[in-house]
Design an enzyme around this catalytic site. Structure first.
Site, mmCIF file in Angstrom:
data_model
loop_
_atom_site.group_PDB
_atom_site.id
_atom_site.type_symbol
_atom_site.label_atom_id
_atom_site.label_comp_id
_atom_site.label_asym_id
_atom_site.label_seq_id
_atom_site.Cartn_x
_atom_site.Cartn_y
_atom_site.Cartn_z
ATOM 1 C CE LYS A 1 -2.836 -2.714 3.184
ATOM 2 N NZ LYS A 1 -1.999 -3.359 4.177
ATOM 3 C CG HIS B 1 -2.258 2.264 4.250
ATOM 4 N ND1 HIS B 1 -1.034 1.741 4.626
ATOM 5 C CD2 HIS B 1 -3.146 1.752 5.126
ATOM 6 C CE1 HIS B 1 -1.201 0.952 5.671
ATOM 7 N NE2 HIS B 1 -2.473 0.953 5.996
HETATM 8 P P1 NDP Z 1 -6.376 -9.062 13.529
HETATM 9 O O1 NDP Z 1 -7.838 -8.970 13.762
HETATM 10 O O2 NDP Z 1 -5.870 -9.904 12.414
HETATM 11 O O3 NDP Z 1 -5.750 -9.528 14.918
HETATM 12 C C1 NDP Z 1 -4.386 -9.719 15.134
HETATM 13 C C2 NDP Z 1 -4.186 -9.990 16.612
HETATM 14 O O4 NDP Z 1 -4.915 -11.150 16.998
HETATM 15 C C3 NDP Z 1 -2.746 -10.232 16.986
HETATM 16 O O5 NDP Z 1 -2.544 -9.666 18.262
HETATM 17 C C4 NDP Z 1 -2.640 -11.747 17.046
HETATM 18 O O6 NDP Z 1 -1.668 -12.133 17.999
HETATM 19 C C5 NDP Z 1 -4.029 -12.122 17.525
HETATM 20 N N1 NDP Z 1 -4.465 -13.427 16.991
HETATM 21 C C6 NDP Z 1 -4.271 -13.911 15.736
HETATM 22 N N2 NDP Z 1 -4.809 -15.125 15.603
HETATM 23 C C7 NDP Z 1 -5.359 -15.438 16.806
HETATM 24 C C8 NDP Z 1 -6.044 -16.571 17.291
HETATM 25 N N3 NDP Z 1 -6.283 -17.627 16.502
HETATM 26 N N4 NDP Z 1 -6.461 -16.561 18.588
HETATM 27 C C9 NDP Z 1 -6.242 -15.493 19.380
HETATM 28 N N5 NDP Z 1 -5.585 -14.375 18.971
HETATM 29 C C10 NDP Z 1 -5.151 -14.351 17.686
HETATM 30 O O7 NDP Z 1 -5.853 -7.543 13.401
HETATM 31 P P2 NDP Z 1 -4.863 -6.745 12.449
HETATM 32 O O8 NDP Z 1 -5.016 -5.328 12.806
HETATM 33 O O9 NDP Z 1 -3.513 -7.288 12.468
HETATM 34 O O10 NDP Z 1 -5.507 -6.906 10.985
HETATM 35 C C11 NDP Z 1 -5.121 -7.903 10.056
HETATM 36 C C12 NDP Z 1 -4.262 -7.323 8.958
HETATM 37 O O11 NDP Z 1 -4.969 -6.312 8.239
HETATM 38 C C13 NDP Z 1 -3.023 -6.566 9.440
HETATM 39 O O12 NDP Z 1 -2.012 -7.400 9.945
HETATM 40 C C14 NDP Z 1 -2.647 -5.793 8.217
HETATM 41 O O13 NDP Z 1 -1.999 -6.627 7.268
HETATM 42 C C15 NDP Z 1 -4.040 -5.344 7.761
HETATM 43 N N6 NDP Z 1 -4.415 -4.020 8.308
HETATM 44 C C16 NDP Z 1 -4.709 -3.013 7.419
HETATM 45 C C17 NDP Z 1 -5.062 -1.763 7.855
HETATM 46 C C18 NDP Z 1 -5.373 -0.712 6.861
HETATM 47 O O14 NDP Z 1 -5.485 0.461 7.249
HETATM 48 N N7 NDP Z 1 -5.499 -1.030 5.604
HETATM 49 C C19 NDP Z 1 -5.147 -1.434 9.284
HETATM 50 C C20 NDP Z 1 -4.854 -2.543 10.150
HETATM 51 C C21 NDP Z 1 -4.524 -3.774 9.657
HETATM 52 P P3 NDP Z 1 -0.223 -12.786 17.639
HETATM 53 O O15 NDP Z 1 0.287 -12.135 16.396
HETATM 54 O O16 NDP Z 1 0.579 -12.436 18.850
HETATM 55 O O17 NDP Z 1 -0.450 -14.261 17.487
#
Ligand code: NDP
Length: 274
Positions: free
Chosen positions: A77, A110
């Site tokens: 992005k 983004h």
């Molecule tokens: P998510 O909803 O994917 O949650 C991620 C969190 O949940 C992490 O803390 C992870 O911990 C935890 N988690 C993952 N799997 C599990 C599970 N099975 N059980 C319990 N906890 C779990 O949030 P994100 O904000 O990361 O969103 C996903 C993706 O979207 C981002 O990584 C990014 O690539 C994108 N994004 C885009 C944005 C935009 O503005 N376009 C903004 C925000 C995100 P751990 O890693 O410690 O396992």
């Protein structure tokens, strides 16, 4: 949607996997290992962004994986401070270099920001015309941004990546995107892990012998939403991918949709004006 690599056909004919790995707030060896683990488990779509500061590690893990380039789908992005026509073209070159890729599968604006997204969009159109990206899209665009873009350009974004989870289902925006051939993609599909204690989700998970996260991700898939759950924990990377072997009933899907509370956990796109 029977397999990890099954995809949705975008409005320009490109196929994008329904499921992939998110990499926000993952850096260094942690993100490199997460991408390696995911690719070994069969993930074929990876979501990154210039602002995550991890494109190099993501690219290195992709290169080391030995997975054929044609079977991978890489999204990155353009960040807010690079918006504008020339600056976006330069930012794109930098992202390609860091990722070690000549062609990006999906390039997104983004955030809409204040007033440059129409110039940024022209740059994305040029990149698509030149074959440097397979699909172009937006992120965090509200209906009014999409309407503005529609007045300016005949090219409809292939994807709109927005915050979406059971507490924030974005029905109006989702319906708009479906009507206009824009694939909706959820960020924070797990609400960043904050729904683990929800009793409705726990009950449904128990009924299917699945976890709460798997039920949420399955609900998104059945609503035709592309998902990119982020995890750097190998057991969770595996858990999140095991959602193609069960199906929620329509009553369960509806009950989960009923959890909607209009609850945003991220920034309101109309308030991020830079
Ligand atoms: P998510 O909803 O994917 O949650 C991620 C969190 O949940 C992490 O803390 C992870 O911990 C935890 N988690 C993952 N799997 C599990 C599970 N099975 N059980 C319990 N906890 C779990 O949030 P994100 O904000 O990361 O969103 C996903 C993706 O979207 C981002 O990584 C990014 O690539 C994108 N994004 C885009 C944005 C935009 O503005 N376009 C903004 C925000 C995100 P751990 O890693 O410690 O396992």
């Amino acid at each position: 949607m029977k397999h990890l690599t099954d995809g949705t056909v975008l409005n320009n004919g490109v196929v994008m996997p329904w499921f992939g790995l998110g990499t926000f707030k993952a850096a260094g060896a942690e993100v490199a290992n997460a991408v390696t683990t995911a690719l070994e488990l069969g993930y074929r779509s990876i979501d990154t962004a210039a602002v995550y500061g991890n494109e190099e590690e993501v690219g290195e893990s992709i290169a080391a994986s030995g997975v054929e380039r044609d079977s991978l789908f890489v999204t990155t992005k353009v960040w807010n401070t690079d918006q504008g026509y020339d600056t976006t073209l330069r930012a794109f070159d930098t992202s390609c270099k860091k990722l070690g890729l000549d062609v990006i599968d999906l390039y997104l604006i983004h955030w809409p920001g204040a007033d440059k997204y129409k110039d940024t969009w022209r740059a994305l159109e040029r990149l698509a015309e030149e074959g440097r990206v397979r699909a172009i899209g937006v992120s965090n665009f509200q209906i009014h941004h999409l309407e503005e873009l529609r007045k300016e350009s005949g090219v409809v974004p292939a994807v709109n990546q927005v915050e979406l989870h059971p507490r924030f289902i974005q029905k109006e925006l989702h319906d708009y995107c479906v009507r206009h051939g824009i694939q909706i993609e959820a960020w924070a599909p797990l609400m960043k892990g904050r729904l683990q204690d929800n009793e409705l989700l726990q009950g449904i998970a128990q009924a299917h012998g699945k976890t709460v996260s798997q039920v949420i991700l399955r609900w998104e898939l059945q609503n035709k939403i592309v998902i990119i759950p982020k995890s750097v924990t190998p057991s969770r990377i595996k858990e999140n991918s095991e959602i193609f072997d069960f199906e929620l009933t329509q009553d369960e899907v509806n009950a989960i949709s009923g959890l909607d509370a209009g609850e945003r956990i991220g920034t309101d796109p109309d308030k991020l004006l830079f």
